[in-house]
Motif scaffolding. Structure first.
Motif, PDB file in Angstrom:
ATOM      1  N   GLU A  23       0.809  -1.215   0.000  1.00 43.69           N
ATOM      2  CA  GLU A  23       0.000   0.000   0.000  1.00 43.69           C
ATOM      3  C   GLU A  23       0.845   1.269   0.000  1.00 43.69           C
ATOM      4  N   LEU A  24       2.109   1.132   0.302  1.00 43.09           N
ATOM      5  CA  LEU A  24       3.035   2.267   0.312  1.00 43.09           C
ATOM      6  C   LEU A  24       3.467   2.516  -1.138  1.00 43.09           C
ATOM      7  N   VAL A  25       3.029   3.634  -1.703  1.00 42.21           N
ATOM      8  CA  VAL A  25       3.268   3.891  -3.122  1.00 42.21           C
ATOM      9  C   VAL A  25       4.439   4.834  -3.382  1.00 42.21           C
ATOM     10  N   GLU A  26       4.828   5.583  -2.365  1.00 41.43           N
ATOM     11  CA  GLU A  26       5.988   6.474  -2.475  1.00 41.43           C
ATOM     12  C   GLU A  26       6.633   6.584  -1.111  1.00 41.43           C
ATOM     13  N   CYS A  27       7.946   6.703  -1.109  1.00 41.29           N
ATOM     14  CA  CYS A  27       8.640   6.906   0.152  1.00 41.29           C
ATOM     15  C   CYS A  27       9.927   7.658  -0.132  1.00 41.29           C
ATOM     16  N   ASP A  28      10.137   8.738   0.598  1.00 37.84           N
ATOM     17  CA  ASP A  28      11.357   9.523   0.474  1.00 37.84           C
ATOM     18  C   ASP A  28      12.173   9.381   1.744  1.00 37.84           C
ATOM     19  N   LYS A  29      13.480   9.233   1.587  1.00 38.81           N
ATOM     20  CA  LYS A  29      14.401   9.271   2.715  1.00 38.81           C
ATOM     21  C   LYS A  29      14.825  10.732   2.844  1.00 38.81           C
ATOM     22  N   VAL A  30      14.608  11.314   4.024  1.00 42.16           N
ATOM     23  CA  VAL A  30      14.761  12.752   4.181  1.00 42.16           C
ATOM     24  C   VAL A  30      15.699  13.102   5.334  1.00 42.16           C
ATOM     25  N   THR A  31      16.106  14.363   5.362  1.00 41.03           N
ATOM     26  CA  THR A  31      16.879  14.871   6.480  1.00 41.03           C
ATOM     27  C   THR A  31      15.910  15.374   7.546  1.00 41.03           C
ATOM     28  N   GLY A  32      16.429  15.674   8.715  1.00 42.87           N
ATOM     29  CA  GLY A  32      15.590  16.205   9.781  1.00 42.87           C
ATOM     30  C   GLY A  32      15.286  15.145  10.822  1.00 42.87           C
ATOM     31  N   ASP A  33      14.256  15.382  11.602  1.00 44.47           N
ATOM     32  CA  ASP A  33      13.913  14.476  12.692  1.00 44.47           C
ATOM     33  C   ASP A  33      13.453  13.106  12.207  1.00 44.47           C
ATOM     34  N   ASP A  34      12.753  13.065  11.103  1.00 43.15           N
ATOM     35  CA  ASP A  34      12.266  11.800  10.557  1.00 43.15           C
ATOM     36  C   ASP A  34      13.226  11.328   9.478  1.00 43.15           C
ATOM     37  N   CYS A  35      13.266  10.038   9.260  1.00 46.09           N
ATOM     38  CA  CYS A  35      14.121   9.501   8.198  1.00 46.09           C
ATOM     39  C   CYS A  35      13.359   9.249   6.905  1.00 46.09           C
ATOM     40  N   PHE A  36      12.055   8.954   7.030  1.00 45.84           N
ATOM     41  CA  PHE A  36      11.261   8.622   5.862  1.00 45.84           C
ATOM     42  C   PHE A  36       9.938   9.378   5.890  1.00 45.84           C
ATOM     43  N   ILE A  37       9.472   9.747   4.711  1.00 42.24           N
ATOM     44  CA  ILE A  37       8.120  10.261   4.546  1.00 42.24           C
ATOM     45  C   ILE A  37       7.478   9.396   3.472  1.00 42.24           C
ATOM     46  N   ALA A  38       6.369   8.739   3.844  1.00 47.65           N
ATOM     47  CA  ALA A  38       5.739   7.768   2.963  1.00 47.65           C
ATOM     48  C   ALA A  38       4.309   8.169   2.640  1.00 47.65           C
ATOM     49  N   ARG A  39       3.868   7.786   1.453  1.00 47.20           N
ATOM     50  CA  ARG A  39       2.479   7.981   1.025  1.00 47.20           C
ATOM     51  C   ARG A  39       1.850   6.597   0.904  1.00 47.20           C
ATOM     52  N   LEU A  40       0.716   6.430   1.579  1.00 45.58           N
ATOM     53  CA  LEU A  40       0.007   5.158   1.578  1.00 45.58           C
ATOM     54  C   LEU A  40      -1.401   5.338   1.036  1.00 45.58           C
ATOM     55  N   TYR A  41      -1.900   4.336   0.322  1.00 44.28           N
ATOM     56  CA  TYR A  41      -3.306   4.276  -0.050  1.00 44.28           C
ATOM     57  C   TYR A  41      -3.925   3.181   0.806  1.00 44.28           C
ATOM     58  N   ILE A  42      -5.017   3.512   1.482  1.00 42.36           N
ATOM     59  CA  ILE A  42      -5.634   2.587   2.418  1.00 42.36           C
ATOM     60  C   ILE A  42      -7.147   2.550   2.214  1.00 42.36           C
ATOM     61  N   ARG A  43      -7.760   1.474   2.717  1.00 45.11           N
ATOM     62  CA  ARG A  43      -9.210   1.307   2.570  1.00 45.11           C
ATOM     63  C   ARG A  43      -9.984   1.820   3.777  1.00 45.11           C
ATOM     64  N   SER A  44      -9.315   1.851   4.944  1.00 45.37           N
ATOM     65  CA  SER A  44      -9.989   2.278   6.174  1.00 45.37           C
ATOM     66  C   SER A  44      -8.937   2.635   7.216  1.00 45.37           C
ATOM     67  N   MET A  45      -9.401   3.199   8.317  1.00 42.54           N
ATOM     68  CA  MET A  45      -8.481   3.510   9.408  1.00 42.54           C
ATOM     69  C   MET A  45      -7.927   2.217  10.020  1.00 42.54           C
ATOM     70  N   GLU A  46      -8.747   1.172  10.050  1.00 44.25           N
ATOM     71  CA  GLU A  46      -8.284  -0.120  10.563  1.00 44.25           C
ATOM     72  C   GLU A  46      -7.175  -0.679   9.671  1.00 44.25           C
ATOM     73  N   HIS A  47      -7.321  -0.482   8.392  1.00 45.75           N
ATOM     74  CA  HIS A  47      -6.301  -0.908   7.430  1.00 45.75           C
ATOM     75  C   HIS A  47      -4.989  -0.178   7.730  1.00 45.75           C
ATOM     76  N   LEU A  48      -5.075   1.120   7.971  1.00 50.55           N
ATOM     77  CA  LEU A  48      -3.888   1.909   8.326  1.00 50.55           C
ATOM     78  C   LEU A  48      -3.252   1.374   9.604  1.00 50.55           C
ATOM     79  N   ASP A  49      -4.061   1.087  10.604  1.00 54.31           N
ATOM     80  CA  ASP A  49      -3.533   0.563  11.868  1.00 54.31           C
ATOM     81  C   ASP A  49      -2.775  -0.744  11.667  1.00 54.31           C
ATOM     82  N   ARG A  50      -3.319  -1.631  10.847  1.00 51.29           N
ATOM     83  CA  ARG A  50      -2.636  -2.915  10.592  1.00 51.29           C
ATOM     84  C   ARG A  50      -1.281  -2.693   9.929  1.00 51.29           C
ATOM     85  N   ILE A  51      -1.202  -1.736   9.026  1.00 49.74           N
ATOM     86  CA  ILE A  51       0.067  -1.448   8.352  1.00 49.74           C
ATOM     87  C   ILE A  51       1.066  -0.859   9.344  1.00 49.74           C
ATOM     88  N   LEU A  52       0.631   0.124  10.118  1.00 47.77           N
ATOM     89  CA  LEU A  52       1.540   0.774  11.061  1.00 47.77           C
ATOM     90  C   LEU A  52       1.981  -0.177  12.165  1.00 47.77           C
TER      91      LEU A  52
END
Length: 145
Positions: A89-118
């Motif tokens: 479901e992760l369609v794009e991911c950038d490795k970035v500078t700063g506090d976070d290492c990655f910024i990802a774009r996900l397509y999901i069907r529901s909030m429960e779907h997001l929870d299972r991925i995370l």
């Protein structure tokens, strides 16, 4: 750098990558063989990397989109990167500078779907998620000047 004709070819293909060689040559006022040669050179130089397909995720049942900032725990960077690579479901991911290492774009069907991925990466990384309300600027070409 590219000239005006190459710029026009790129603009036309960005609008519709399925243009036939005949249609493309008419749009840029060149013969089909000339356009074909220019396309070949643009590909060889790496200006054109691919001709892609644009699919509407909602037509496939993915009604939500999320942007997730991911901060791997100490010593977990490569493990998290491998985990992310396995999330379909992760369609794009950038490795970035700063506090976070990655910024990802996900397509999901529901909030429960997001929870299972995370949950798959929860033991290896901290996440911060935002649900996308709209995309006022879609992916586009950088300036061709």
């Amino acid at each position: 750098m590219i000239d005006e004709t190459d710029r026009n070819i790129l603009i036309a293909l960005a609008d519709d990558a399925r243009l036939s060689l005949k249609e493309l040559s008419q749009r840029v006022n060149l013969s089909a063989p000339s356009v074909s040669e220019r396309l070949k050179r643009l590909e060889e130089r790496g200006v054109i990397r691919a001709f892609t397909l644009d699919v509407d995720p909602s037509a496939l049942g993915y009604t939500l989109q999320a942007i997730v900032r991911i901060r791997p725990l100490p010593g977990q960077l490569h493990i998290v990167q491998n985990l992310l690579d396995q999330v379909a479901e992760l369609v794009e991911c950038d490795k970035v500078t700063g506090d976070d290492c990655f910024i990802a774009r996900l397509y999901i069907r529901s909030m429960e779907h997001l929870d299972r991925i995370l949950d798959r990466i929860a033991e290896k990384a901290e996440t911060n998620t935002a649900i996308v309300k709209a995309q006022p600027v879609r992916r586009r070409l950088p300036p061709l000047a």
